[in-house]
Design a protein around this motif. Structure first.
Motif, short mmCIF file in Angstrom:
data_model
loop_
_atom_site.label_atom_id
_atom_site.label_comp_id
_atom_site.label_asym_id
_atom_site.label_seq_id
_atom_site.Cartn_x
_atom_site.Cartn_y
_atom_site.Cartn_z
N ARG A 26 -19.76 -16.62 41.68
CA ARG A 26 -20.89 -15.91 41.07
C ARG A 26 -20.96 -16.30 39.59
N GLU A 29 -22.28 -14.46 33.84
CA GLU A 29 -23.11 -13.57 33.02
C GLU A 29 -23.46 -12.26 33.74
N GLU A 30 -23.43 -12.31 35.08
CA GLU A 30 -23.69 -11.08 35.84
C GLU A 30 -22.68 -10.00 35.52
N TYR B 114 -19.08 -5.21 42.26
CA TYR B 114 -18.73 -6.44 42.97
C TYR B 114 -17.31 -6.38 43.53
#
Lengths: 384, 438
Positions: A26, A29-30, B114
């Motif tokens: 991923r 920056e997320e 997440y």
């Protein structure tokens, strides 16, 4: 006991159908906390306010406070969910991990630091140990990076999580204090494959075998590619040969020239019929004085200062005593900013052994190939 | 009631440092209770059997894991490490206990959201035990069965938008320091470069085409917090070419004892008042600093950017503005021919998107050479040792530079090439003998 199989959507008959590959991780920056995203690349300075607590100040005037806690590299989902709960409660759901398996909780104002610290320090496992000990900054001992050991690896000469727990219990005060002359990086690798960077650590705990491979002649030719195994030996200690089994049958196998073996285990990686593991033969090598930083002096390799200590389950007392002794001698003798290796070089290794009360044995003199020569004393400058 | 007695491991529950034994036990208990009604896809008692087999290793002083088998996900040659227990009847829950490497986000920043998704997936389809993180940097899922591998990979890709990491003779998952995200010393954006190269080279990361493993690591400055210089086949270490920035007022504040030296790193002992001469100027490896009328002066041309002065006075001194990175090649741990530190092949290169210069003039020519010439299980550093640093220059086309060596050679045994010697090597012995009788 397993429950009914649940399909994810994957169809084994058509593995390529709707397959997603090569998307990578991923995007980082997320995951940035807002204060990090806003001030990235614009940090002015930082300060360690107390052991385990840092503040970074940006050009904008924004501040980010980081509370660093020790983590076990091996970690259950229950424990990770607890980390998430803390991150949600105090840090708007953000956190990060460090290269040395620490966890960092970041908040954007000073008022949020104390409640976070209090919460972290209050959490303990049922057995009594801290879940989230605060520390690991500055001139102290930070978390030990380590490998798998007996929890998951097929080649270890010692455990990893066990000796690390035992060592960190002994060094715990120095995890939460900054009294040492410089940072102290301790690392553990459970065999000389060294999945971690232990070869450049202030103190390295290294698992090592001392007995040549145990030959499973009856199965070797069926289990292994003999030429590949022979080619894997760095000292040419292996050759092909015929061996007579107890029942009189002759089999193709590998003959070990035992005096040539340096116990690296590379053959075992290529051929499972040559295990090296042994309860008495295996144990720990202590290496000292490495570093990866370019600060003041160049990066250095760690040097072997104790050739062997036995595996002593569950708490490896000789290993932890030895490490404690080295750290105390270093703390007493080194100048401010001096790493262990720099201290040893300044006072001389002859003095290092004396100060650390370590015996110098013939095992510690390098006899492995060309580079060994330059490690022998080639000057009349030495100390009595 | 525990499935296996663990008297040795139980002794690792006391003491202040977090106990992995306590954590494994809490996971075992959580699975047994299953308060959330998870439909476990591998044995529910996997953690109990893991504790059991580890206790047996503590008793025997030997591991109980066998060689990895060839397991993986379709089309990939890495990311999964097969693992089997050598006492499957005693510990059926861990009879198959394969590792999956999950490519971590650069910088290891996470959201709780997440991480919970990862936990839910791993709870259901694996042991619930992880490494946060493995030595190379990946998130490690520790222990699942063969039928779950494709299911986990599917869920990772479809639901978590997340891929596996590297293992075997592949590019290993690159890793980086915290960098510009939260460090004033980072000379380039380590996360951006790490992520870009990871994505660019997904094929090399997933499909074994190399002689052996290959690692990239990215350190924002010469402090080398991710140990790139000691561990990475290609180490990218941030640096600068111009002058260190000086805030003389802050220098004075350090000298006056108003600011703590080294960002407060030495606060645990009374080292006496800060002495800039002794603690900074005299420790400078090139002696390029001095005090003049109470002001700190630096002869920047002589500075080798060791970071000491900046580390000691972070509020007074700043890294320069003409920033980029140095690239060092060939570092590795000791197996087999001894440890090797990285050797400087690129003294300075700008780090600018889309990083074409780094890819096309450094990484790819080096890979081409290594894939052509490298022997099975030969790391780049070992090939460099075998064929020489000059060969590395030849394949990359970089000009020789005294910065690349600690010192010139001490032997004159130069392998002159024919084209370097006037007239070449082709000579007439009879012509020679006209002047030199036999």
């Amino acid at each position: 006991m397993t429950m009914a199989f649940i399909s994810s959507g994957y169809n084994p008959a058509k593995p390529m159908e709707n397959r997603i590959t090569d998307i990578g991780p991923r995007h980082f920056e997320e995951f940035y906390p807002p204060v990090i995203k806003k001030n990235k690349g614009k940090w002015l300075y930082h300060e360690i306010l107390e052991p385990g607590v840092l503040v970074h100040v940006a050009e904008s005037g924004d501040e980010v406070y980081t509370v660093r806690v020790g983590g076990c590299r091996i970690m259950s989902v229950t424990h990770i969910r607890e980390i998430c709960e803390i991150a949600d409660k105090h840090c708007d759901g953000h956190l990060r991990f460090t290269t040395r398996n620490n966890i960092e909780f970041m908040v954007d104002s000073k008022e949020k630091v104390e409640p976070l610290k209090k919460d972290l320090a209050s959490r303990k496992f049922d057995g009594g140990s801290f879940k989230f000990p605060i520390g690991g900054t500055g001139a102290g001992v930070t978390n030990i990076v380590h490998t798998q050991g007996w929890i998951h690896c097929h080649t270890p000469a010692t455990d990893a999580s066990g000796p690390v727990k035992a060592t960190m219990d002994v060094l715990f005060d120095d995890f939460q204090n900054m009294r040492l002359p410089a940072q102290m990086r301790v690392s553990l690798a459970c065999c000389l494959n060294m999945c971690g960077a232990v070869h450049c650590s202030d103190i390295a705990i290294l698992g090592y075998h001392r007995k040549p491979p145990l030959m499973d002649h009856e199965y070797l030719d069926k289990m292994c590619e003999i030429p590949l195994a022979i080619a894997s030996c760095p000292t040419a200690a292996l050759k092909p040969g015929k061996v007579e089994l107890e029942d009189g049958t002759k089999v193709k196998s590998i003959i070990v020239n035992e005096p040539r073996c340096m116990f690296c285990g590379n053959c075992y990686t290529m051929c499972p019929s040559m295990p090296l593991a042994d309860d008495v033969g295996d144990g720990i090598v202590i290496m000292v004085g490495g570093k990866v930083s370019n600060r003041i002096s160049a990066p250095k390799f760690s040097k072997v200062v104790v050739a062997f200590l036995p595996n002593e389950m569950p708490r490896w007392p000789q290993t932890t005593d030895c490490i404690k002794k080295i750290i105390e001698a270093y703390a007493a003798g080194a100048n401010k900013y001096e790493r262990v290796g720099e201290w040893a070089e300044r006072i001389g290794w002859e003095r290092f052994f004396e100060k650390c009360e370590l015996e110098f044995t013939h095992h510690l003199i390098d006899d492995f190939r060309d580079p060994a020569y330059s490690t022998w004393r080639q000057t009349t400058q030495f100390k009595f | 009631m525990a499935k296996h007695e663990t008297p040795l491991l139980d002794q690792l529950e006391s003491g202040p440092w977090p106990s992995f034994v306590s954590d494994l036990k809490q996971e075992a208990e959580s699975r047994a209770k299953n308060e959330k009604g998870v439909e476990y896809q591998i044995p529910v008692d996997v953690c109990e059997d893991l504790l059991g087999v580890l206790e047996l290793s503590f008793k025997h002083g030997r591991t109980h894991w066998k060689h990895g088998g060839i397991v993986g996900v379709f089309g990939y040659g890495g990311g999964v490490i097969g693992r089997y227990c050598d006492q499957p009847e005693m510990f059926p829950g861990v009879a198959h206990f394969h590792t999956m490497r999950v490519s971590q986000p650069a910088g290891k920043f996470y959201t709780a959201e997440y991480l919970r998704q990862l936990c839910d997936l791993w709870d259901r389809r694996g042991s619930g035990i992880t490494n946060m993180h493995g030595s190379t940097g990946d998130i490690i899922f520790l222990g699942t069965t063969t039928p779950q591998l494709e299911e986990i990979f599917w869920e990772l890709g479809h639901n978590l938008k997340q891929d596996l990491g590297g293992s075997g003779s592949n590019l290993r998952t690159p890793s980086d320091c915290v960098g510009q995200a939260r460090c004033e010393w980072a000379c380039f954006d380590t996360q951006a470069l790490c992520h870009d190269l990871t994505v660019e080279y997904q094929d090399e990361l997933h499909r074994p085409a190399f002689p052996y493993k290959f690692k990239f690591k990215f350190d924002g400055c010469p402090n080398c917090c991710v140990a790139s210089i000691a561990r990475a086949d290609l180490a990218f270490v941030g640096t600068w070419r111009d002058d260190i920035g000086i805030d003389q007022e802050a220098v004075a504040a350090y000298m006056g004892g108003e600011l703590p030296p080294n960002g407060g790193a030495h606060a645990g002992r009374d080292w006496g008042p800060f002495d800039i001469q002794k603690e900074v100027i005299d420790l400078c490896p090139t002696k390029c600093m001095w005090l003049e009328d109470g002001k700190l002066k630096i002869d920047n041309r002589e500075c080798t950017r060791c970071m000491h002065c900046i580390n000691v006075m972070p509020r007074a001194l700043r890294i320069g503005n003409d920033r980029g990175c140095s690239i060092l090649a060939g570092a590795k741990a000791p197996i087999l021919d001894g440890a090797q530190m990285g050797s400087l092949i690129v003294p300075f290169i700008k780090v600018e998107e889309p990083y074409d210069e780094i890819k096309e003039t450094v990484i790819e020519p080096i890979w081409d050479w290594w894939m052509e010439e490298g022997k099975n299980r030969e790391r780049l550093g070992e090939l460099m040792k075998r064929q020489g640093f000059q060969k590395l220059l030849e394949v990359t086309g970089f000009k020789p530079d005294p910065r690349m060596v600690q010192e010139p050679r001490t032997n004159p045994y130069i392998f002159w090439k024919e084209e370097e010697v006037e007239g070449g090597f082709d000579r007439d012995i009879n012509e020679f003998r006209k002047h030199h009788l036999r």
